[in-house]
Write a protein that holds these residues in place. Sequence first.
Motif, PDB file in Angstrom:
ATOM      1  N   GLU B  18       0.854  -1.187   0.000  1.00  0.00           N
ATOM      2  CA  GLU B  18       0.000   0.000   0.000  1.00  0.00           C
ATOM      3  C   GLU B  18       0.892   1.240   0.000  1.00  0.00           C
ATOM      4  OE1 GLU B  18      -2.075   0.959   3.633  1.00  0.00           O
ATOM      5  OE2 GLU B  18      -3.923   1.323   2.511  1.00  0.00           O
ATOM      6  N   TYR B  69      -3.952   6.694   0.088  1.00  0.00           N
ATOM      7  CA  TYR B  69      -3.152   5.472   0.012  1.00  0.00           C
ATOM      8  C   TYR B  69      -3.862   4.483  -0.910  1.00  0.00           C
ATOM      9  CZ  TYR B  69       0.113   6.889   3.637  1.00  0.00           C
ATOM     10  OH  TYR B  69       1.092   7.540   4.334  1.00  0.00           O
ATOM     11  N   THR B  71      -4.440   0.717  -2.829  1.00  0.00           N
ATOM     12  CA  THR B  71      -4.261  -0.730  -2.909  1.00  0.00           C
ATOM     13  C   THR B  71      -5.011  -1.181  -4.150  1.00  0.00           C
ATOM     14  OG1 THR B  71      -6.188  -0.982  -1.490  1.00  0.00           O
ATOM     15  CG2 THR B  71      -4.041  -1.232  -0.439  1.00  0.00           C
TER      16      THR B  71
END
Lengths: 225, 104
Positions: B18, B69, B71
């Motif tokens: 991440e 962030y 992912t």
Amino acid sequence: MSKKSAKALLKRNNLNEEKMSTESELVYRDMIIYFRFSELTLFQQEMVRSDLIQMIIDGEERGESIHEILGKDYKLVCDEIISSFPPMKTTDKILNTLSLVSMSLAIILGIYVLSQLATGLIQGSSVLTFDFTMSYLFIFPLNGLFVYFALKYISNSSFKEKTKSLSKKKEFVGAYFILILFVAMTITLETLFNQILFQTSILAMALVVLVLTMIFLFINAKTEY
Amino acid sequence: MLKGILEGCILTIILNEEVYGYEITEKLKTLGFGDISEGTIYPLLLRLTRNQYLNITLKPSPTGPQRKYYTLTDQGIKEAISFQYHWQELSQAVNHLIRRNSNE
């Protein structure tokens, strides 16, 4: 995405951008103006703006200049950002143009309604009429063109090389001159083409102005732009 | 084509861990991609998010505005693997071409 959430984001962005350095802020402002004149919705613009603010403030904390954070070609970055969004639907484009045309027509017609009303009252006429002269057929499109090119100029004035762009003074003088020219053309046209095409009551014309304004406000409320 | 390759590389970086925007540019630099600014990858991240390849989590940052962030979504993972496969094919073809050219 509602306009309410866009406005909430806008307020938060306005708070956060205070922390930016002056050097970065100049480039940042250019980018924001460029986005304002693009096809992005208000919410999309504010989302991008909040991301830019975060990137710039973070980068400044690391000691970087805005050149290093965003790269040298800011216009390219902006164009890439804009192209990453889905294009504006044709219906929205039509609505947008319609709202802009309605508003500029409402304004110029409103000015003429007010001026003819004032003239009528001063002359003490018992019946207040609105004279739609032939000159209006020229002046209304002229007004539209003027608004169109003014907006185009503002949107394209971002990112000009500081050496090539005119100083603020020269720009102001140029704009003032063009405005005077526009007014002079309007007055000349009014004098030359003063044949009355039709007459209606001032009230009827005022209602037309009201309807045009409502069209503008309605489209504005319904779309995201 | 180069933009697609960079997008694929970004997906591969996020596949591993991440990260937020600036960390991606740092990783690219240490891996030998040269100086790629956040201004270059931000539009790509927008596109990847729009295509539903990325999940975004907001986390507080020491400087103030929250950081995004990233992912990968399941689709993003599939796309990253697909990129790696296509890259293998492409690089083999290009290497083949160069070898053939230098042999002539």
